[in-house]
Scaffold this active site. Sequence first.
Site, mmCIF file in Angstrom:
data_model
loop_
_atom_site.group_PDB
_atom_site.id
_atom_site.type_symbol
_atom_site.label_atom_id
_atom_site.label_comp_id
_atom_site.label_asym_id
_atom_site.label_seq_id
_atom_site.Cartn_x
_atom_site.Cartn_y
_atom_site.Cartn_z
ATOM 1 N N GLU A 18 -7.543 -6.820 6.726
ATOM 2 C CA GLU A 18 -6.777 -5.789 6.019
ATOM 3 C C GLU A 18 -7.751 -5.102 5.061
ATOM 4 O OE1 GLU A 18 -7.483 -7.397 2.829
ATOM 5 O OE2 GLU A 18 -5.488 -6.735 2.240
ATOM 6 N N MET A 19 -7.274 -4.471 3.994
ATOM 7 C CA MET A 19 -8.201 -3.635 3.230
ATOM 8 C C MET A 19 -8.077 -3.715 1.707
ATOM 9 S SD MET A 19 -8.293 -0.243 5.697
ATOM 10 C CE MET A 19 -9.835 0.324 5.002
ATOM 11 N N GLU A 20 -7.294 -4.622 1.162
ATOM 12 C CA GLU A 20 -7.052 -4.596 -0.295
ATOM 13 C C GLU A 20 -7.108 -5.936 -1.023
ATOM 14 O OE1 GLU A 20 -4.766 -3.262 1.926
ATOM 15 O OE2 GLU A 20 -5.358 -1.154 1.773
ATOM 16 N N GLY B 86 0.811 -1.210 0.000
ATOM 17 C CA GLY B 86 0.000 0.000 0.000
ATOM 18 C C GLY B 86 0.845 1.260 0.000
ATOM 19 N N ASP C 211 -1.081 -5.720 14.304
ATOM 20 C CA ASP C 211 -1.916 -5.395 15.460
ATOM 21 C C ASP C 211 -2.606 -6.681 15.893
ATOM 22 O OD1 ASP C 211 -2.495 -2.201 14.709
ATOM 23 O OD2 ASP C 211 -2.505 -3.544 12.986
ATOM 24 N N ARG D 210 0.269 -9.047 -3.267
ATOM 25 C CA ARG D 210 0.136 -7.994 -2.264
ATOM 26 C C ARG D 210 0.982 -8.347 -1.046
ATOM 27 N NH1 ARG D 210 -1.737 -4.442 1.182
ATOM 28 N NH2 ARG D 210 -2.810 -5.132 3.039
ATOM 29 N N VAL D 211 1.738 -7.369 -0.569
ATOM 30 C CA VAL D 211 2.461 -7.479 0.693
ATOM 31 C C VAL D 211 1.946 -6.366 1.591
ATOM 32 C CG1 VAL D 211 4.575 -8.656 -0.006
ATOM 33 C CG2 VAL D 211 4.387 -6.218 -0.421
ATOM 34 N N GLY D 212 1.410 -6.722 2.752
ATOM 35 C CA GLY D 212 0.847 -5.677 3.599
ATOM 36 C C GLY D 212 0.810 -6.094 5.046
ATOM 37 N N THR D 213 0.251 -5.190 5.840
ATOM 38 C CA THR D 213 0.049 -5.514 7.244
ATOM 39 C C THR D 213 -1.427 -5.820 7.463
ATOM 40 O OG1 THR D 213 -0.240 -3.175 7.739
ATOM 41 C CG2 THR D 213 1.960 -4.105 8.068
HETATM 42 N N1 HPA Z 1 -7.759 -3.045 10.045
HETATM 43 C C1 HPA Z 1 -7.642 -2.959 8.729
HETATM 44 N N2 HPA Z 1 -6.489 -3.019 8.110
HETATM 45 C C2 HPA Z 1 -5.391 -3.183 8.846
HETATM 46 C C3 HPA Z 1 -5.443 -3.282 10.210
HETATM 47 C C4 HPA Z 1 -6.690 -3.202 10.840
HETATM 48 O O1 HPA Z 1 -6.795 -3.282 12.048
HETATM 49 N N3 HPA Z 1 -4.172 -3.424 10.666
HETATM 50 C C5 HPA Z 1 -3.366 -3.409 9.579
HETATM 51 N N4 HPA Z 1 -4.101 -3.263 8.479
#
Ligand code: HPA
Length: 237
Positions: free
Chosen positions: A179-181, A20, A204, A87-90
């Site tokens: 996550e969101m994507e 992202g 998180d 995709r690489v993300g958190t």
């Molecule tokens: N919600 C959505 N996307 C995220 C979160 C989250 O808590 N942590 C990292 N990406």
Amino acid sequence: MPIHLRADPSDYAPAVLVPGDPRRAKYIADTFFDPGFRLVNDERGALGFTGTFQGKPISVQSVGMGCASAGIYYNELIQLGAQRIIRVGTAGGLAPGLQMADTVVAISATADDPVVAQMTQGEAHSPTASWNLVELAVNRGRELGARVHVGPIVSSGLFYDPRQGIMQRWADRGHLAVEMEAAMLYTLGAIHKVETLCVCTISDLITDENNAERISDDDMKIGVDRMMQIACDVAIA
Ligand code: HPA
């Protein structure tokens, strides 16, 4: 030339990593690509780079946050000839037993974002990763010593979600993380016959909508570096 990626088809490799964050795109190129990579996009600050990894062509393109933003970039990457998008993300951890910096390989992504249903014109669809990429990522992750979890995630349209109890209900239905994507990526992959995968680092641990424990900077770097190593290996496999 697309509107948001000011580039030609020859500017991107067939395999593209899609974080992202623009700074994460630069970090991936700086840290993992062979020397000599080049900037291929900086429109709106959405940095993209192309080079090689272990001698094989690879690109990285930042896509922003949420399925609406990411979908613009996924679409344009596909227009430019991308064949494998990773995709690489958190992600926020939902499942019991997850620890900070764990690696999640998303086999599917529940689309809790209305723009994904708009893509399928309201018809039900199950956003699913490409199995060959899932298998490669899981095997490589375990070889690298990561704590790898494989299962469904949620792609939420809302980071700040007012729905009480939604995190627990997602967890109760077996989702590992939010996550969101990813759901947009998997849906576009199915539509356009492109290989797709989402690998996430747990950043998180979510208790509920109002409470989450955040990862330390040191653990974040360890987790993200390991995820990027896995993604680069899968990209060129
Ligand atoms: N919600 C959505 N996307 C995220 C979160 C989250 O808590 N942590 C990292 N990406």
